[in-house]
Design a protein around this motif. Structure first.
Motif, PDB file in Angstrom:
ATOM      1  N   UNK A  88       0.836  -1.199   0.000  1.00  0.00           N
ATOM      2  CA  UNK A  88       0.000   0.000   0.000  1.00  0.00           C
ATOM      3  C   UNK A  88       0.875   1.254   0.000  1.00  0.00           C
ATOM      4  N   UNK A  89       0.707   2.086  -0.998  1.00  0.00           N
ATOM      5  CA  UNK A  89       1.444   3.350  -1.078  1.00  0.00           C
ATOM      6  C   UNK A  89       0.831   4.357  -0.104  1.00  0.00           C
ATOM      7  N   UNK A  90       1.554   5.429   0.185  1.00  0.00           N
ATOM      8  CA  UNK A  90       0.997   6.429   1.091  1.00  0.00           C
ATOM      9  C   UNK A  90      -0.081   7.270   0.419  1.00  0.00           C
ATOM     10  N   UNK A  91      -0.860   7.939   1.235  1.00  0.00           N
ATOM     11  CA  UNK A  91      -1.732   8.995   0.740  1.00  0.00           C
ATOM     12  C   UNK A  91      -1.050  10.314   1.107  1.00  0.00           C
ATOM     13  N   UNK A  92      -1.458  11.381   0.449  1.00  0.00           N
ATOM     14  CA  UNK A  92      -0.834  12.687   0.663  1.00  0.00           C
ATOM     15  C   UNK A  92      -1.918  13.745   0.716  1.00  0.00           C
ATOM     16  N   UNK A 157       1.062  15.390  -8.989  1.00  0.00           N
ATOM     17  CA  UNK A 157       2.210  14.818  -9.695  1.00  0.00           C
ATOM     18  C   UNK A 157       2.664  13.509  -9.030  1.00  0.00           C
ATOM     19  N   UNK A 158       2.654  13.490  -7.691  1.00  0.00           N
ATOM     20  CA  UNK A 158       3.041  12.271  -6.970  1.00  0.00           C
ATOM     21  C   UNK A 158       2.082  11.133  -7.289  1.00  0.00           C
ATOM     22  N   UNK A 159       0.797  11.446  -7.402  1.00  0.00           N
ATOM     23  CA  UNK A 159      -0.203  10.441  -7.762  1.00  0.00           C
ATOM     24  C   UNK A 159       0.048   9.929  -9.181  1.00  0.00           C
ATOM     25  N   UNK A 164       2.154   7.967  -4.664  1.00  0.00           N
ATOM     26  CA  UNK A 164       1.074   7.921  -3.677  1.00  0.00           C
ATOM     27  C   UNK A 164      -0.140   7.273  -4.330  1.00  0.00           C
ATOM     28  N   UNK A 165      -1.056   6.773  -3.502  1.00  0.00           N
ATOM     29  CA  UNK A 165      -2.259   6.144  -4.048  1.00  0.00           C
ATOM     30  C   UNK A 165      -3.491   7.008  -3.911  1.00  0.00           C
TER      31      UNK A 165
END
Length: 189
Positions: A88-92, A157-159, A164-165
């Protein structure tokens, strides 16, 4: 780095200094003994790669359900730590940022001392590239470009890059015992 623990949540603030890895391991293992679900909230512009690796390894190897949330900034080593869960990737937060770059350092001493430090930093950089490629599913040649200069990613951009997820609303709660004056000006940044 400052750590704040409340129930099953550990929040990290500030720079990762020497010794912070062991403090995190201790606090995290206490949470693992009590909870099946642990949330790690991150706000850091990075710091010690060695202590960051301890934090990364602790999160990566946990058998518990771990949720990672970037509540402000995850820069440098904290960006690497944010990729520690394969499941599971992080959320931001929508106004958060991530920054990825090559590790840096300095030495004092002979030419051999400088050469050995350069060898160490190249090894760290290769490790970062492998971790980022594995985490994002992108080719090493693609993520290796993130090692040149400071590469900033806003939440969107990270998504898009697979770092990030999800994007969440910013947090507005400040814990009762949080004292920003303990962090100093640089850490609050």
């Amino acid at each position: 780095m400052r750590f704040q623990v409340q129930d099953n949540v550990i929040t990290t603030y500030g720079q990762i200094w020497d010794g912070d890895g062991m403090e995190f391991v201790s606090l995290f293992s206490q949470l693992e003994g009590k909870y099946n679900n642990i949330t790690v909230k991150m706000h850091s512009y990075g710091g010690s790669v060695f202590d960051g690796n301890l934090i990364y390894n602790t999160i990566e190897n946990s058998k518990k359900d771990i949720e990672l949330i970037i509540i402000g900034i995850a820069a440098s080593m904290m960006a690497i730590i944010s990729q520690s869960r394969k499941d599971k990737k992080p959320s931001m937060v929508r106004n958060g940022y991530m920054m990825i770059h090559a590790p840096s350092g300095s030495t004092y001493g002979s030419a051999l001392d400088h050469e050995n430090n350069a060898k160490l930093m190249r090894s760290m950089e290769k490790n970062f590239i492998k971790l980022l490629a594995s985490s994002t599913g992108k080719a090493e040649s693609y993520v290796s470009k993130w090692m040149t200069g400071d590469n900033w990613f806003d939440a969107n951009q990270a998504l898009k890059e697979g770092l990030v997820t999800g994007i969440i609303e910013p947090e507005t709660k400040i814990k009762k015992n949080f004292n920003p004056s303990q962090l100093g000006t640089v850490a609050v940044y």
